[in-house]
Design an enzyme around this catalytic site. Structure first.
Site, PDB file in Angstrom:
ATOM      1  N   GLY A 250       0.842  -0.949  -0.272  1.00 32.24           N
ATOM      2  CA  GLY A 250       0.068  -0.248  -0.281  1.00 32.24           C
ATOM      3  C   GLY A 250       0.722   1.080  -0.052  1.00 32.24           C
ATOM      4  O   GLY A 250       0.122   2.654  -0.416  1.00 32.24           O
TER       5      GLY A 250
ATOM      6  N   THR B 280      10.504   6.265 -11.162  1.00 30.67           N
ATOM      7  CA  THR B 280      11.997   5.823 -11.162  1.00 30.67           C
ATOM      8  C   THR B 280      12.435   4.288 -11.942  1.00 30.67           C
ATOM      9  O   THR B 280      13.539   4.033 -12.708  1.00 30.67           O
ATOM     10  CB  THR B 280      13.336   6.056 -10.027  1.00 30.67           C
ATOM     11  N   GLY B 281      11.439   3.513 -12.367  1.00 31.96           N
ATOM     12  CA  GLY B 281      10.997   2.428 -12.672  1.00 31.96           C
ATOM     13  C   GLY B 281      11.577   2.685 -14.397  1.00 31.96           C
ATOM     14  O   GLY B 281      11.558   3.781 -15.233  1.00 31.96           O
TER      15      GLY B 281
ATOM     16  N   HIS C  88       0.001   1.265 -14.013  1.00 27.61           N
ATOM     17  CA  HIS C  88       0.726   2.260 -13.084  1.00 27.61           C
ATOM     18  C   HIS C  88       0.226   3.464 -13.571  1.00 27.61           C
ATOM     19  O   HIS C  88      -0.642   3.760 -13.007  1.00 27.61           O
ATOM     20  CB  HIS C  88       1.714   2.257 -12.334  1.00 27.61           C
TER      21      HIS C  88
END
EC number: 2.7.1.156
Length: 188
Positions: free
Chosen positions: A17, A43-44, A58
């Site tokens: 969460g 940052t991915g 996302h």
């Protein structure tokens, strides 16, 4: 009521969460005043098809949960991005420190970077931020000791990063099963 600290580090396990809490804080911030802005520093990196799909999911979900929050992708120069986007009326969400550290220590191009100086720079940027900052990261040191040398080194590096960021932040929250546990800072 807006429960946004000057700086908050939200950590926990995968699917605990963490990101939802950060989004909830951004939604509260945006709803408090018409002049407020929110920026997510992501940052991915999409190095494979599964990660591309995960990032897209996302992005879609975040657009529904926090409409109006801008997204900036920065996999490496996190302190600089935080300095660039921090402003008194802007809440900056960094998601996530674990992927950032992975990008530094285990990059897909094979050219790793020593993480100590970028971590110090990040902590300095947190402490000097002009507006509120919410950082998300994983707590991965609660399980068994990993077998591989590289993985043990990563767990150690992440533990050090988490401690440094926790020290730099006004509030630290541990998430478990979608529930926040305040580790540092005033209770709401």
């Amino acid at each position: 009521m807006v429960d946004v600290a000057r700086s908050e580090f939200i950590l926990g396990g995968q699917k605990s969460g963490k990101s939802r809490r950060a989004e909830m804080l951004a939604r509260q911030w945006l709803g408090a005043r018409a002049t407020h802005r929110a920026v997510l520093i992501a940052t991915g990196q999409a190095w494979d098809e599964e990660m591309r799909e995960r990032i897209a999911r996302h992005q879609r979900d975040r657009a529904v949960r926090v409409p109006g929050m801008a997204t900036v992708e920065e996999p490496l120069a996190l302190a600089e991005a935080l300095r660039q986007h921090s402003a008194p009326h802007t809440l900056v969400v960094v998601d996530c420190l674990t992927l950032w550290l992975t990008n530094l220590l285990m990059p897909m191009d094979g050219v790793s970077v020593e993480a100590a100086e970028p971590a110090r720079a990040l902590c300095g940027a947190i402490e000097q931020a002009a507006g509120p900052v919410v950082l998300v990261g994983n707590e991965i040191g609660l399980g068994v000791i990993p077998m591989g040398r590289e993985v043990r080194a990563f767990v150690d590096a992440l533990g050090g990063l988490n401690q440094a960021v926790a020290a730099a932040c006004e509030r630290v929250t541990l998430m478990a099963a979608g529930l926040p546990l305040r580790l540092k800072g005033h209770h709401a």
